[in-house]
Motif scaffolding. Sequence first.
Motif, short mmCIF file in Angstrom:
data_model
loop_
_atom_site.label_atom_id
_atom_site.label_comp_id
_atom_site.label_asym_id
_atom_site.label_seq_id
_atom_site.Cartn_x
_atom_site.Cartn_y
_atom_site.Cartn_z
N TRP A 158 56.69 9.30 66.18
CA TRP A 158 57.54 8.13 66.42
C TRP A 158 58.25 7.70 65.13
O TRP A 158 59.38 7.20 65.17
N ARG A 159 57.60 7.90 64.01
CA ARG A 159 58.13 7.45 62.73
C ARG A 159 59.05 8.46 62.04
O ARG A 159 59.61 8.13 60.98
N LEU A 165 53.18 -0.33 71.21
CA LEU A 165 54.13 -0.57 70.14
C LEU A 165 54.20 -2.04 69.73
O LEU A 165 54.28 -2.93 70.57
N GLU A 223 59.02 13.05 73.38
CA GLU A 223 59.68 12.19 74.36
C GLU A 223 58.80 11.96 75.59
O GLU A 223 58.79 10.87 76.15
N GLN A 255 54.16 2.87 75.28
CA GLN A 255 55.11 1.76 75.19
C GLN A 255 54.38 0.44 74.95
O GLN A 255 54.83 -0.40 74.17
N ARG A 311 63.16 2.82 65.82
CA ARG A 311 64.03 3.76 66.53
C ARG A 311 65.19 3.03 67.16
O ARG A 311 65.03 1.91 67.62
N GLU A 357 57.41 -1.69 65.12
CA GLU A 357 57.48 -0.26 65.46
C GLU A 357 58.63 0.02 66.41
O GLU A 357 59.31 1.06 66.30
N ARG A 358 58.88 -0.89 67.34
CA ARG A 358 60.04 -0.70 68.24
C ARG A 358 61.33 -0.62 67.45
O ARG A 358 62.26 0.10 67.81
N PHE A 403 56.23 9.40 74.47
CA PHE A 403 56.83 8.08 74.25
C PHE A 403 57.10 7.35 75.56
O PHE A 403 57.17 6.12 75.58
#
Length: 206
Positions: free
Chosen positions: A165-166, A198, A186, A195, A206, A202-203, A189
Motif C-alpha cells: 500500500w505504501r 486504513l 489490488e 479498507q 494513495r 493511510e488513505r 486492497f
Amino acid sequence: MSNSNRRSTMTVYSDPTCPFSHQTRIVIQEKNIETNIEELVAGEWPEEVAAANPYGAGPTLFDRDLVLFDARVIMDFFDERFPHPPLMPVDPVARAKARLMLHRIDKDWYSLWHALSGRERGKTSKARKTIQEDLTVLAPLFESSSFFMSDEFSMLDCALAPLLWRLPSLNIKLPASAKAVESYAERIFKRDSFQASLSEAERAMR
C-alpha cells in the motif's frame, strides 16, 4: 499494574502511519475482533504506553492484565485467541513454511523501514531498489495462488499488504514484469477488512 490498565475491552494503541500497526489492524478487521483502537501521535505517547513498550515503536496491546508489544507477537496472539478465520495453516509443515516467509518479509524488507522512510540518511535509494528488485524477482509467487503462497487469505497477506500500500508514497514503482504483484495488491486492497483497517493518514497515501 494500575487499575487504569484493567480494561473491560482490549485496547490497541496504534500509530496511524506505521506499517506494523497497520498489520495488526488488518488482523483485527479480518477476524472482526471487538477492540478499542487508540491512535498514537509520535512524541506524545500516553505515559502508560511508553512505559509498557520499551522500544517506543509499533502497536501496543492492553488486555486486562496482559500487555503485549511487537506486531508479530500481537498478531499471533489474536490468531490463537480468536481462531476463526484462521490466518495460519493447521498443517505443521505448511505453518513452518509460512513462518519462514514471515521471517523473510521482516528481515529482508521491513528491516529497511527506517531507510525507506528517510530516517537513515543516504540509504533510501538503495533500500527502494532492494524492494523493487525483490518484488520483481518474486512476482511469479504472486500469481501461483489466489493469495500470497496460499489459496486462503493468511498472515502473509496481512504482513505484506501495508508495504505494498505504501509503495507509491515511498516512490517505488514496479516494472511491467512485476504486474502480478500489482494485480495481487489490488485484490487485497479491495477486501472489506483491508479498507476498514486504513487510518485517515493511510488513505491519504494513495
